[in-house]
Scaffold this motif. Sequence first.
Motif, PDB file in Angstrom:
ATOM      1  N   HIS A  82      -4.909   7.358  -1.296  1.00  0.00           N
ATOM      2  CA  HIS A  82      -4.746   6.005  -0.909  1.00  0.00           C
ATOM      3  C   HIS A  82      -4.613   4.757  -1.440  1.00  0.00           C
ATOM      4  O   HIS A  82      -5.512   4.358  -2.371  1.00  0.00           O
ATOM      5  CB  HIS A  82      -4.631   5.822   0.188  1.00  0.00           C
ATOM      6  N   ARG A 102      -9.090   0.689  -6.174  1.00  0.00           N
ATOM      7  CA  ARG A 102      -8.114   0.355  -4.706  1.00  0.00           C
ATOM      8  C   ARG A 102      -8.084   1.764  -4.978  1.00  0.00           C
ATOM      9  O   ARG A 102      -7.131   1.904  -3.788  1.00  0.00           O
ATOM     10  CB  ARG A 102      -7.127  -0.367  -5.434  1.00  0.00           C
ATOM     11  N   THR A 133      -4.365   0.446  -2.100  1.00  0.00           N
ATOM     12  CA  THR A 133      -4.244  -0.338  -1.418  1.00  0.00           C
ATOM     13  C   THR A 133      -3.422  -1.531  -2.635  1.00  0.00           C
ATOM     14  O   THR A 133      -4.168  -1.535  -3.883  1.00  0.00           O
ATOM     15  CB  THR A 133      -5.737  -0.891  -1.361  1.00  0.00           C
ATOM     16  N   ASN A 162       1.143  -0.938  -0.227  1.00  0.00           N
ATOM     17  CA  ASN A 162       0.099   0.178   0.072  1.00  0.00           C
ATOM     18  C   ASN A 162       0.909   1.157   0.431  1.00  0.00           C
ATOM     19  O   ASN A 162       2.077   1.454   0.722  1.00  0.00           O
ATOM     20  CB  ASN A 162      -0.785   0.212   1.542  1.00  0.00           C
TER      21      ASN A 162
END
Lengths: 116, 112
Positions: free
Chosen positions: A76, A61, A78, A18
Amino acid sequence: KNQVEQSPQSLIILEGKNCTLQCNYTVSPFSNLRWYKQDTGRGPVSLTIMTFSENTKSNGRYTATLDADTKQSSLHITASQLSDSASYICVVSLGSRGSTLGRLYFGRGTQLTVWP
Amino acid sequence: SQTIHQWPATLVQPVGSPLSLECTVEGTSNPNLYWYRQAAGRGLQLLFYSVGIGQISSEVPQNLSASRPQDRQFILSSKKLLLSDSGFYLCALSRTGSYEQYFGPGTRLTVT
């Protein structure tokens, strides 16, 4: 002065990990904040758009957050994939009363490289 | 859905030569159209935008000009190119009432 600053300038991560990209802005009045993904030699593609009242938005994601009080946003990612390698650009729109044709301020982008 | 075409994809031109880059859109009517330039290592810079046929607004003074002869056609021109005009030129559109901007594939211009 209206500005958009992104950090880090570049980032290398391993596939499956991540990561979080940062965007700080001084644009005022604020209308909305966008994150774009730009593959090398291609036009940017929109990931998320957030207005003042939204503090998080997801697109698969990708999850973007917005703190309008501190004028900060993050993106972010992932479980990164090789195809996530690209430049991620933060764009802030200047508020324009009654119009969606607000002036846009672009960050210089974070260059993300995902290694296998 | 809308589609943005840009022509040519790449271009190498000598200093002092003229320039004409074309952007055409499909799948939408009366869009707002934009020309951006992205220099190496820099963010996107808005050059021109248009809210309708013949209506052009310039964001920065320079030796470039833009025209919108048709609703779905946006042209970027220069009479004499400078070295500093090198960059990646992107055409974009937005629909009235929407914040979303859609970008074309871009034209890579190198001025030698």
